[in-house]
Design an enzyme around this catalytic site. Structure first.
Site, mmCIF file in Angstrom:
data_model
loop_
_atom_site.group_PDB
_atom_site.id
_atom_site.type_symbol
_atom_site.label_atom_id
_atom_site.label_comp_id
_atom_site.label_asym_id
_atom_site.label_seq_id
_atom_site.Cartn_x
_atom_site.Cartn_y
_atom_site.Cartn_z
ATOM 1 N N TYR A 1 0.828 -1.210 0.000
ATOM 2 C CA TYR A 1 0.000 0.000 0.000
ATOM 3 C C TYR A 1 0.862 1.260 0.000
ATOM 4 O O TYR A 1 0.445 2.293 -0.511
ATOM 5 C CB TYR A 1 -0.901 0.050 1.245
ATOM 6 C CG TYR A 1 -2.203 -0.712 1.138
ATOM 7 C CD1 TYR A 1 -2.218 -2.049 0.741
ATOM 8 C CD2 TYR A 1 -3.406 -0.102 1.458
ATOM 9 C CE1 TYR A 1 -3.407 -2.743 0.667
ATOM 10 C CE2 TYR A 1 -4.602 -0.792 1.388
ATOM 11 C CZ TYR A 1 -4.595 -2.116 0.991
ATOM 12 O OH TYR A 1 -5.774 -2.802 0.922
ATOM 13 N N LYS B 1 3.334 -15.558 1.935
ATOM 14 C CA LYS B 1 3.548 -16.287 0.680
ATOM 15 C C LYS B 1 5.052 -16.467 0.519
ATOM 16 O O LYS B 1 5.671 -15.992 -0.436
ATOM 17 C CB LYS B 1 2.932 -15.471 -0.476
ATOM 18 C CG LYS B 1 2.899 -16.168 -1.821
ATOM 19 C CD LYS B 1 1.904 -17.304 -1.919
ATOM 20 C CE LYS B 1 2.064 -18.037 -3.231
ATOM 21 N NZ LYS B 1 1.250 -19.264 -3.309
ATOM 22 N N ASP C 1 -2.757 -18.609 0.053
ATOM 23 C CA ASP C 1 -3.752 -19.302 -0.782
ATOM 24 C C ASP C 1 -4.420 -20.417 0.012
ATOM 25 O O ASP C 1 -5.642 -20.579 0.012
ATOM 26 C CB ASP C 1 -3.113 -19.832 -2.086
ATOM 27 C CG ASP C 1 -1.803 -20.574 -1.879
ATOM 28 O OD1 ASP C 1 -1.257 -20.539 -0.750
ATOM 29 O OD2 ASP C 1 -1.308 -21.195 -2.839
ATOM 30 N N ASP D 1 -6.189 -7.186 4.135
ATOM 31 C CA ASP D 1 -7.339 -6.547 3.488
ATOM 32 C C ASP D 1 -8.234 -7.611 2.864
ATOM 33 O O ASP D 1 -9.453 -7.634 3.068
ATOM 34 C CB ASP D 1 -6.837 -5.575 2.414
ATOM 35 C CG ASP D 1 -7.985 -4.905 1.680
ATOM 36 O OD1 ASP D 1 -8.920 -4.449 2.357
ATOM 37 O OD2 ASP D 1 -7.948 -4.858 0.438
ATOM 38 N N ASP E 1 -12.070 -9.285 4.419
ATOM 39 C CA ASP E 1 -13.349 -9.276 3.695
ATOM 40 C C ASP E 1 -13.885 -10.708 3.568
ATOM 41 O O ASP E 1 -15.083 -10.952 3.727
ATOM 42 C CB ASP E 1 -13.196 -8.676 2.283
ATOM 43 C CG ASP E 1 -13.582 -7.196 2.238
ATOM 44 O OD1 ASP E 1 -13.384 -6.500 3.256
ATOM 45 O OD2 ASP E 1 -14.084 -6.742 1.191
HETATM 46 C C1 IPM Z 1 -10.336 -1.486 4.170
HETATM 47 C C2 IPM Z 1 -10.565 -0.856 2.839
HETATM 48 C C3 IPM Z 1 -9.407 0.089 2.532
HETATM 49 C C4 IPM Z 1 -8.147 -0.740 2.527
HETATM 50 C C5 IPM Z 1 -9.533 0.865 1.212
HETATM 51 C C6 IPM Z 1 -10.829 1.652 1.155
HETATM 52 C C7 IPM Z 1 -8.356 1.749 0.973
HETATM 53 O O1 IPM Z 1 -10.740 -1.809 1.848
HETATM 54 O O2 IPM Z 1 -10.247 -0.762 5.183
HETATM 55 O O3 IPM Z 1 -10.238 -2.708 4.212
HETATM 56 O O4 IPM Z 1 -7.833 -1.392 1.519
HETATM 57 O O5 IPM Z 1 -7.445 -0.744 3.539
HETATM 58 MG MG MG Z 2 -10.793 -3.805 2.627
#
Ligand code: IPM
Ligand code: MG
Length: 364
Positions: A144, A193, A225, A249, A253
């Site tokens: 990032y 990884k 993975d 990240d 999710d």
């Molecule tokens: C999160 C989001 C952010 C990230 C984005 C919006 C930059 O996806 O907080 O997980 O990737 O960190």
């Molecule tokens: Mg995110």
């Protein structure tokens, strides 16, 4: 009695609606337990861009720095306007600098199944029962923040991002992961990884060394993975997952769908002091904004994390969490949680969900 100053970024679209409910719950806690928090509203994202030409005005940053903690709603525009200057660089110009400026290297994202919502999960109930995972994600380094380049190679464009980690950047987040594991089920899984990436090799070396000081913790390494597959077929095996910015990240999710709705997930971003940034992991959901439909639970649970990590108010924090569970166990639902088996009389809007949680909280 605890005093403190809390900076609030209301965020975009559903942001102000859910943050209002979060503040409602914070004020209920203040009344019930006799605390006094000053709330300072801070400008950022799209509206700030229109007013000042920047997504994160310096004044907001310096005011945020004077606060003890920050509550933040989701930043971001509607998909069809993402190329518009009002929204196009919100991530790079507001969200990432906010994390970086305050040195918030440790991001905590919890995935816990709620018994009364097991049916909402896309996974089978016996697979997800009692899942309780803490993802500890490195937040201010890695790909990032590494060098970004655009160049021409053999007449075509090449864009690149660099994944680089220093030992100290790995160490500080890894120590936190082991400390959290000590207060949980005493297991840390490092995800990387290392069969391909140099940076993951360094993670394995540094985290392996730190484990020597935490021999009471079970420690293992897993490739990303394989970990993403294990999260689906056997999520109950994980306690603390420690990983880099990008992998964290993605995996967070993925993990968030296990309990059934991303609208239930708060996160805490911590640095070396008690200062912290607390924000839902979901986006600003323009499609349901201003309709009293959004689920405020992620924002309300951010208040609990803030009380726990920035103010050491564990009793108050768990009281909020119990009130949320109690409300859900009693059958109350926002539309994202509502299914045919639920009582239509208990389908609530954003405000009513906040009110109901507050009632549980005041009588509990
Ligand atoms: C999160 C989001 C952010 C990230 C984005 C919006 C930059 O996806 O907080 O997980 O990737 O960190
Ligand atoms: Mg995110």
């Amino acid at each position: 009695m605890m005093k403190g100053t809390i900076g609030i970024f209301e965020g975009d679209f559903i942001g102000p609606e859910i943050m209002k409910e979060a503040v409602k719950i914070l004020e209920a806690i203040e009344n019930k337990f006799g605390h006094a928090f000053e709330k300072v509203y801070l400008e950022a994202s799209g509206p700030a861009f229109e007013k000042y030409g920047t997504h994160l005005p310096r004044s907001s940053l310096s005011m945020a720095g004077k606060c003890d903690a920050i509550l933040k709603g989701p930043f971001g525009g509607p998909p069809e306007q993402l190329h518009h200057p009002k929204w196009s660089r919100v991530e790079q110009d507001a969200i990432l600098p906010l994390r970086k400026h305050f040195g918030l290297h440790t991001n905590l994202r919890e995935t816990k199944t709620i018994d009364s919502l097991l049916h909402l999960s896309p996974l089978k109930e016996d697979v997800i029962k009692d899942v309780d995972i803490l993802i500890v994600r490195e937040l201010i380094s890695g790909i990032y923040f590494g060098e970004k380049k655009e160049r021409m190679v053999d007449g075509e464009r090449e864009f690149s991002d660099v994944e680089a980690y220093r030992e100290s950047e790995i160490r500080r987040v890894a120590v936190n992961a082991f400390e959290f594991a000590r207060r949980r089920r005493r297991k840390v899984t490092l995800v990387g990884k290392s069969n391909v990436l140099k940076s993951s090799v360094l993670w394995r070396e540094v985290v392996g060394d730190i484990h020597q000081s935490y021999r009471d913790i079970v420690y293992e390494y897993m490739h990303v993975d394989h970990a993403s597959m294990q999260l689906i077929i056997n999520p109950g095996q994980f306690d603390v997952i420690l990983t880099s910015n990008l992998f964290g990240d993605i995996l967070s999710d993925e993990a968030s769908v296990i309990p059934g709705s991303i609208g239930l997930h708060p996160s805490a971003s911590l640095g070396d002091t008690g200062f912290g940034l607390y924000e839902p992991i979901h986006g600003s959901a323009p499609g349901i904004a201003n309709r009293n439909m959004a689920n405020p639970i992620s924002a309300i649970l951010c208040v609990a994390l803030m009380l726990r990590y920035s103010f050491q108010l564990e009793e108050e924090a768990s009281h909020i969490e119990k009130s949320v569970i109690g409300t859900l166990d009693a059958g109350y639902r926002t539309q994202d949680l509502f299914t045919r088996r639920d009582d239509p009389g208990k389908l609530l809007g954003t405000r009513e969900m906040g009110d109901t949680i507050k009632e549980f909280l005041m009588k509990g």
